[in-house]
Design an enzyme around this catalytic site. Structure first.
Site, mmCIF file in Angstrom:
data_model
loop_
_atom_site.group_PDB
_atom_site.id
_atom_site.type_symbol
_atom_site.label_atom_id
_atom_site.label_comp_id
_atom_site.label_asym_id
_atom_site.label_seq_id
_atom_site.Cartn_x
_atom_site.Cartn_y
_atom_site.Cartn_z
ATOM 1 N N SER A 236 2.870 5.989 -9.270
ATOM 2 C CA SER A 236 1.917 4.962 -9.669
ATOM 3 C C SER A 236 2.558 4.004 -10.676
ATOM 4 O O SER A 236 3.615 3.437 -10.404
ATOM 5 C CB SER A 236 0.662 5.645 -10.206
ATOM 6 O OG SER A 236 -0.431 4.788 -10.218
ATOM 7 N N ASP A 464 -3.599 3.521 0.271
ATOM 8 C CA ASP A 464 -3.630 3.873 -1.144
ATOM 9 C C ASP A 464 -4.620 2.964 -1.867
ATOM 10 O O ASP A 464 -4.541 1.745 -1.755
ATOM 11 C CB ASP A 464 -2.229 3.690 -1.741
ATOM 12 C CG ASP A 464 -2.079 4.264 -3.138
ATOM 13 O OD1 ASP A 464 -2.951 3.978 -3.988
ATOM 14 O OD2 ASP A 464 -1.096 4.970 -3.390
ATOM 15 N N HIS A 492 -3.882 8.347 -3.162
ATOM 16 C CA HIS A 492 -2.954 7.678 -4.067
ATOM 17 C C HIS A 492 -1.691 8.512 -4.236
ATOM 18 O O HIS A 492 -1.754 9.643 -4.690
ATOM 19 C CB HIS A 492 -3.648 7.474 -5.414
ATOM 20 C CG HIS A 492 -2.831 6.717 -6.411
ATOM 21 N ND1 HIS A 492 -1.998 5.675 -6.071
ATOM 22 C CD2 HIS A 492 -2.718 6.855 -7.763
ATOM 23 C CE1 HIS A 492 -1.436 5.197 -7.159
ATOM 24 N NE2 HIS A 492 -1.838 5.894 -8.197
#
Length: 522
Positions: A236, A464, A492
């Protein structure tokens, strides 16, 4: 619902869903990098003074003293880093907390593998001790010391502090889809009070918690661990941290995995709008699945019908919040929306979301509130981790604000609502938070090329919610040595989420140094 650009891995978001030294010589691992001298390097370096290598030397020559963490199998230490890399040695330092679990063997030790869970604001140490240090593949843990750190401003590392628990409770309930001038004024005042509290309680560190600062800290950590190259898995926001490191120190890149990638060329407005579209994509996938389930509280029909029913639910709790078990925190629209968004990070949380929505629609908002609390990292005793404080501090320093004021939000609203009819308005208004930040941004959107770096694996998931797939494609294309690995799926990030194809490709890269073929799909 201050969810603006909060990019997090599953393990740190849905706790309720079941996740979650040597000195240096010239040219050695401890040698701080000199200022860029060639035009090519200068073009990609941050627009800030280059640190003085001689002044940094004492930091690179310090020793890490490891101690027991109180968590079986893990050791902890603390390193010093200059508060301001443009003025090292001034006597102003920050403490950076570090943790590791040494390689379990057998097999040849490959050095350290530094992991970062995202955020910005996520605790690397919490992620390491709760998940990565025990949950990464056994073969990887056998050959690497698993290492992480809390980036500056986060939890154990000179943390940014802002609002008290009761004040944060109030802040998270402020309506972020204002319907009239009074609600607009209340929202603006909430952002101003939040920023003022951060300045009052953390003014010393606020100008020095950028991603560039954290990347320089990571090079210091690499050296103190005794590694010539940095081996790293960033998820991320951690992909932006890793790419920033690679651009600053391309000659020190070892094996880098950037999973759930960000696109560093996107300015704040576009990042927020892209993320809004990403959550809409994730919600559409949830809606299609929900309509097939016998316990779907949003009824049958296509995604549009499910979407309309969720919007109606939000409208009702905006007008009349439902009981949540906490008399000071009834479930209104802001908390309800945050709870839904929290569950969209991971498809394994969809059954929990269906149950929470069903209960809330029947007058019990406690389950949806629990999801929102997991997102904000609020404990049962009313205390908050500093995630949201650090998140704002880093985001607002890394780029100029998305909006100049409420009028600019009004202009952008149609594009946000087109990106997501359900979440667009709330996410647009949430992006107003940096407008009132007390410290001027030091960074800006720009390409990160890391010219000269070893192969870097960039991983993107097609649906995502937090880091849209197009960001991974963009970052892989920017990095001179980037190779794109695609997971066709929901949720994610991709590594360690059940795809044998993804895990095999990444494990082979980490253990053997063989990057997957660019464009490989799983």
């Amino acid at each position: 619902m201050d969810t603006s650009r909060l990019l997090r891995t599953t393990g740190t978001v849905i706790a309720a869903a079941g996740l979650l030294l040597s000195g240096c010589t010239s040219g050695g691992p401890g040698q701080p990098r000199a200022a860029a001298s060639s035009p090519a390097e200068s073009a990609t370096a941050p627009a800030q003074p280059s640190p003085d290598a001689a002044a940094l030397r004492p930091y690179y020559e310090q020793k890490l003293t490891w101690r027991d963490c109180g968590v079986p199998g893990f050791q902890c230490s603390t390193m010093k880093a200059p508060l301001d890399y443009a003025n090292p040695g001034s006597g102003q330092d920050v403490d950076i907390a570090v943790s590791r679990r040494t390689a379990t063997g057998p097999g040849k030790r490959l050095g350290s593998l530094v992991v970062n869970p995202g955020g910005p604001g996520g605790s690397g140490i919490g992620y390491l001790q709760a998940y990565a240090g025990i949950g990464y593949p056994a073969a990887v843990r056998a050959q690497y010391d698993m290492v992480s750190f809390d980036p500056r401003g986060v939890e154990r590392s000179s943390p940014v502090e802002c609002l008290s628990g009761p004040a944060m409770d109030k802040y998270t309930q402020v309506d972020q889809t204002p319907d009239d001038p009074a609600e607009r004024a209340e929202l603006v005042e909430a952002f101003k009070e939040f920023a003022a509290a951060c300045q009052k309680n953390s003014g010393r560190v606020l100008p020095h918690v950028s991603t560039v600062d954290a990347a320089r800290d990571m090079d210091l950590l690499r050296a103190l661990l005794g590694d010539d190259k940095l081996n790293y898995v960033g998820a991320s926001y951690g992909t932006f941290l890793g790419a920033t490191y690679a651009d600053l120190f391309p000659d020190r890149v070892g094996r880098l995995v950037l999973d759930g990638a960000m696109d560093p060329t996107r300015p704040a407005l576009e990042l927020n709008r892209d993320q809004t579209e990403g959550f809409n994509t994730a919600f559409t996938a949830f809606a299609k699945d929900c309509a097939k389930q016998p316990d779907c509280p949003l009824g049958k029909g296509g995604p549009d019908a499910v979407e309309a029913r969720l919007k109606e639910f939000f409208r009702k709790v905006d007008a009349q919040p439902v009981a949540s078990g906490d008399p000071n925190r009834p479930l209104g629209e802001a908390l309800a929306t945050t709870g839904v968004i929290a569950a969209l990070y991971d498809e394994s949380a969809w059954p929990q979301l269906r149950e929470a929505l069903s209960s809330a629609m029947n007058g019990d908002g406690s389950s949806l509130l629990s999801l929102a609390d997991s997102y904000y990292e609020r404990e049962a005793d009313g205390k908050y981790a500093n995630l949201m404080f650090a998140n704002a501090a880093v985001n607002c320093l890394d780029q100029p604000p998305a909006f100049s004021g409420p009028e600019a939000v009004d202009t952008a609203l149609p594009s946000f609502e087109k990106a997501s009819p359900v979440f667009g308005a709330g996410l647009a208004w949430a992006a107003l938070n940096c407008t009132y930040w007390p410290v001027k941004a030091t960074g800006k959107a720009r390409e990160l090329t890391a010219k000269g770096a070893a192969p870097i694996v960039v991983v993107g998931t097609t649906r995502d919610p937090a880091t849209p797939y197009k960001w991974a494609k963009a970052l892989a294309g920017q990095l001179a040595s980037g190779t794109l690995l695609t997971y066709d799926g929901d949720g994610h990030t991709a590594y360690g989420r059940g795809s044998a194809c993804i895990d095999t490709a990444i494990n082979r890269y980490l253990l053997e140094g063989k990057a997957p073929q660019d464009g490989k799909k799983c």
